[in-house]
Scaffold this active site. Sequence first.
Site, PDB file in Angstrom:
ATOM      1  N   GLU A   1       3.079  -5.943  -0.416  1.00 33.71           N
ATOM      2  CA  GLU A   1       3.974  -5.791  -1.472  1.00 33.71           C
ATOM      3  C   GLU A   1       4.346  -7.799  -2.019  1.00 33.71           C
ATOM      4  OE1 GLU A   1       3.884  -3.952  -3.795  1.00 33.71           O
ATOM      5  OE2 GLU A   1       4.638  -2.203  -3.304  1.00 33.71           O
ATOM      6  N   HIS A   2       4.460  -8.292  -2.222  1.00 31.68           N
ATOM      7  CA  HIS A   2       4.495  -9.683  -2.787  1.00 31.68           C
ATOM      8  C   HIS A   2       3.635 -10.459  -2.466  1.00 31.68           C
ATOM      9  CE1 HIS A   2       8.152  -8.730  -5.245  1.00 31.68           C
ATOM     10  NE2 HIS A   2       8.643  -7.981  -4.210  1.00 31.68           N
TER      11      HIS A   2
ATOM     12  N   ASP B   1       1.200 -10.514  -3.314  1.00 30.52           N
ATOM     13  CA  ASP B   1      -0.695 -10.801  -3.835  1.00 30.52           C
ATOM     14  C   ASP B   1      -0.544 -12.811  -5.105  1.00 30.52           C
ATOM     15  OD1 ASP B   1       1.289 -10.225  -6.003  1.00 30.52           O
ATOM     16  OD2 ASP B   1       0.020  -9.652  -7.382  1.00 30.52           O
TER      17      ASP B   1
ATOM     18  N   GLY C   1      10.180   0.542 -16.028  1.00 31.99           N
ATOM     19  CA  GLY C   1      11.139  -0.184 -14.749  1.00 31.99           C
ATOM     20  C   GLY C   1      10.995   0.867 -13.607  1.00 31.99           C
TER      21      GLY C   1
ATOM     22  N   GLY D   1       8.444   0.610 -11.054  1.00 33.17           N
ATOM     23  CA  GLY D   1       7.893  -0.244 -10.192  1.00 33.17           C
ATOM     24  C   GLY D   1       6.891   0.517 -10.557  1.00 33.17           C
ATOM     25  N   LEU D   2       6.045   1.786 -11.511  1.00 35.74           N
ATOM     26  CA  LEU D   2       4.666   1.730 -11.449  1.00 35.74           C
ATOM     27  C   LEU D   2       3.067   1.210 -12.387  1.00 35.74           C
ATOM     28  CD1 LEU D   2       5.678   5.358 -11.404  1.00 35.74           C
ATOM     29  CD2 LEU D   2       4.818   4.127  -9.593  1.00 35.74           C
TER      30      LEU D   2
ATOM     31  N   SER E   1       4.112  -1.530 -17.372  1.00 33.42           N
ATOM     32  CA  SER E   1       3.800  -2.315 -19.191  1.00 33.42           C
ATOM     33  C   SER E   1       2.500  -3.582 -18.461  1.00 33.42           C
ATOM     34  CB  SER E   1       4.749  -3.725 -19.076  1.00 33.42           C
ATOM     35  OG  SER E   1       4.854  -4.409 -17.231  1.00 33.42           O
TER      36      SER E   1
ATOM     37  N   ASP F   1      -1.204  -5.428 -10.836  1.00 30.00           N
ATOM     38  CA  ASP F   1      -1.557  -5.159 -11.096  1.00 30.00           C
ATOM     39  C   ASP F   1      -2.097  -4.716 -12.139  1.00 30.00           C
ATOM     40  OD1 ASP F   1       0.947  -4.974  -9.740  1.00 30.00           O
ATOM     41  OD2 ASP F   1       2.679  -5.213 -11.669  1.00 30.00           O
TER      42      ASP F   1
HETATM   43  C1  GLA Z   1       4.734  -6.372  -9.119  1.00 32.01           C
HETATM   44  C2  GLA Z   1       4.127  -7.760 -10.131  1.00 32.01           C
HETATM   45  C3  GLA Z   1       2.824  -7.732  -8.974  1.00 32.01           C
HETATM   46  C4  GLA Z   1       3.374  -7.777  -6.994  1.00 32.01           C
HETATM   47  C5  GLA Z   1       4.492  -7.024  -7.280  1.00 32.01           C
HETATM   48  C6  GLA Z   1       5.076  -7.202  -6.340  1.00 32.01           C
HETATM   49  O1  GLA Z   1       3.753  -5.248  -9.527  1.00 32.01           O
HETATM   50  O2  GLA Z   1       3.809  -7.655 -11.176  1.00 32.01           O
HETATM   51  O3  GLA Z   1       2.110  -8.328  -8.831  1.00 32.01           O
HETATM   52  O4  GLA Z   1       4.145  -9.414  -7.085  1.00 32.01           O
HETATM   53  O5  GLA Z   1       5.282  -6.929  -7.570  1.00 32.01           O
HETATM   54  O6  GLA Z   1       4.290  -6.794  -4.971  1.00 32.01           O
END
Ligand code: GLA
Length: 388
Positions: free
Chosen positions: A42-43, A45, A130, A132-133, A136, A180
């Site tokens: 997570e975070h 990319d 909204g 986190g899946l 968008s 994503d």
């Molecule tokens: C969002 C962003 C991704 C990634 C995540 C965190 O989903 O769109 O690019 O940075 O947060 O891992």
Amino acid sequence: MSSENSACAEMVERTRRAYIQAYGKTPELIVTAPGRVNLIGEHTDYNDGFVLPAAIDRQVVMAAGRRDDGQVGLRALDFDDAVEFHVANQRRSTVSKWSNYQRAVIWALQEAGYEVPGFNAVFTSDVPIGSGLSSSAAIELATCQTLQKLADIDLDGVTRALLCQKAENEFVGMRCGIMDQYIISLGQAQHALLIDCRDLSYQAVPLPQGVKVVICDTKKRRGLVDSAYNTRRAECEAGAAAMGVKALRDISPEQFTEYELKLDTTVRKRCRHVITENQRVLDAVAAMRVGDLTTLGRLLNESHASLRDDYEVSCTELDIMTEIAWRQPGVLGARMTGAGFGGCTVNLVEDEHAEAFLSQVSSAYQLATGLQPDIYICTAVEGAHQVV
Ligand code: GLA
């Protein structure tokens, strides 16, 4: 139609009927684009690092057909709203904000030199917004697939993902990484993808046997995520610059112990999360490859702690949901998933404990927060594609 899930089949029928009702003819095609869950990474990319997401059986379905007057007609079944605009000169709408994702993709295709025809499209989605899946990014990929098919534009899966990321970065204004759009473009059934966000290569990793991937939606919707996200990105960039590297990917956990005292406290914490998280992704894949689910679960738990304490993107609801999950029998690991500040957790639960997990976690979370969560088992599906 291929082996879509039953919710998808129902959505396909519904969009087809709505298209016929709105435009008086059958759609030329129907595409679907899934949401995604990130198992770990997570975070990382946007730090040129590693991620391990899977595309899931929640999706956008879009029915579409060409029109010859250069106009674009969009109908959002879930918002009971419709807009019409000319395909040229895309600008962000402040009225029908939902249409900005389609406008963004039209803009990005035009920027890349492709001619986009006028078209009509009707769409619906069961990827919660909204949460986190990546609801968008799913719209973006559905739009891109639709336009590729309608206009016969040939893009490979990575190029499509990059184009949709550019749409989001430059038109919508969110500086997201590539994860994503990449997984929604290239996801594979029954697999997660280990993505190297520097060279954009991937390896498909089979999901473990005997375990369910459970998503727990806290129902806490993300707020202020864009600004916090962009701040985190800037802190990572500052850390990389202070350590004299291109990106945090270039620092190993061992090297970091030499450098970290040179960084100010906040930047140090942000960097520590990213650097240790990259290592956890690689360790998680190694554990999956040898069936070591205990180690895999432990890495998920450590990821959550790191996101909570060092990256500071968790929230009370995500922490409560995770802590309840950690106490349940048969849980290998649990963590927040996605950008944070609300949304969902991802949980690995042994098959025989999954049903009890759903009801126990649901009632314990509701008791603790007063919020009614949405908890379900998901399966990994293939990325965006045409279904009809
Ligand atoms: C969002 C962003 C991704 C990634 C995540 C965190 O989903 O769109 O690019 O940075 O947060 O891992």
